[in-house]
Motif scaffolding. Sequence first.
Motif, PDB file in Angstrom:
ATOM      1  N   ASP A  84      13.253 -12.388  26.671  1.00  0.00           N
ATOM      2  CA  ASP A  84      12.156 -12.423  25.701  1.00  0.00           C
ATOM      3  C   ASP A  84      12.163 -13.764  24.943  1.00  0.00           C
ATOM      4  O   ASP A  84      13.237 -14.314  24.653  1.00  0.00           O
ATOM      5  N   HIS A  85      10.991 -14.268  24.620  1.00  0.00           N
ATOM      6  CA  HIS A  85      10.822 -15.491  23.813  1.00  0.00           C
ATOM      7  C   HIS A  85      11.899 -16.557  24.021  1.00  0.00           C
ATOM      8  O   HIS A  85      12.752 -16.780  23.175  1.00  0.00           O
ATOM      9  N   HIS A 103       4.269  -9.916  15.380  1.00  0.00           N
ATOM     10  CA  HIS A 103       5.679  -9.528  15.430  1.00  0.00           C
ATOM     11  C   HIS A 103       6.093  -8.954  14.080  1.00  0.00           C
ATOM     12  O   HIS A 103       5.612  -9.399  13.036  1.00  0.00           O
ATOM     13  N   HIS A 159       2.476  -8.166  22.642  1.00  0.00           N
ATOM     14  CA  HIS A 159       3.696  -8.351  21.845  1.00  0.00           C
ATOM     15  C   HIS A 159       3.503  -7.715  20.473  1.00  0.00           C
ATOM     16  O   HIS A 159       2.374  -7.485  20.037  1.00  0.00           O
ATOM     17  N   HIS A 210       5.270  -4.420  24.110  1.00  0.00           N
ATOM     18  CA  HIS A 210       6.570  -4.675  23.475  1.00  0.00           C
ATOM     19  C   HIS A 210       6.724  -3.904  22.171  1.00  0.00           C
ATOM     20  O   HIS A 210       5.829  -3.957  21.317  1.00  0.00           O
TER      21      HIS A 210
HETATM   22 ZN   LIG Z   1       7.250 -10.864  21.331  1.00  0.00          ZN
END
Ligand SMILES: [Zn+2]
Length: 287
Positions: free
Chosen positions: A80-81, A181, A215, A237
């Motif tokens: 991830d990221h 997020h 996300h 996510h």
């Molecule tokens: Zn994310």
Amino acid sequence: METLREVLTKADRDGVAIGHFNVSDLTALKAIVAAARDLKLPVLIGVSEGERGFTGVAQIAALIRCYREESEYPIFLNADHTHSLEKAEQAARAGFDEIIFDGSSLPFEKNVEQTKKAVELIKSINPNCMVEGEIGYIGSSSDVLKKVPEGAGIMTTPEEAKEFVAATGVEILAPAVGNMHGLLESMVTGNVKKRLDIERIAALREAGGVFMTLHGGSGTDDEDFKKAIKAGMTIVHVNTEIRLTWRHGMEAALAADKSVVPYKIMLPVVAAIQKVVDARLRLFSSR
Ligand SMILES: [Zn+2]
């Protein structure tokens, strides 16, 4: 054994999504695996740079491989990221199924340039590893936040999606469509939910022509989730909800059990996380 690409193709065709949950430790991982196995659903495990710094890159890859091989179970691992080519290379060599190269904090042209490099590098190491790219800033912290992060909220346009996919060769796109997020305090204590731009999601899927990931799913309105998946989101996510449940579960478990036996103390924490993941997976997989 199905590959991640096959699983995504099937989900996309069926109008459902694959749940993606982040882990920092075995407690969350056990809970996610148990929930997905009980529902007989494929699942993606995510580890950010920070999370895999804690678990170990090779170590988490070995653990996921072990779960997969033990029962031919479609569990996949995502880096991830990932912000540097070096970290992308490390994950590709460790056998990750997916890598998200996140250049979303860079200006568009620079993001395109870096993501294209990442796609070429990752594919040269493992052609089967899927690469996701990201456009539009949606914040970066999976934590409980006081306010919306500065710079977040500018949504991805279909023109950007089309240009980005064509120029970089990514197979999965993470756009900004009202998602964010982390969770705002008002989402934890009150009834405030994140709302998504469904029409934009459909337009981006059409313009980009690749799989898309939502996300920052924590705290999203349930109906919006369902509409977003129907409109073209194939991976969703969820991280902050898991982290929050881990913390609250841990506090309650430590207060209730004064022993020093971790594997006994942690059982209710596993159960609490499993319940959250179970509800999310049911929602993402229902038509
Ligand atoms: Zn994310």
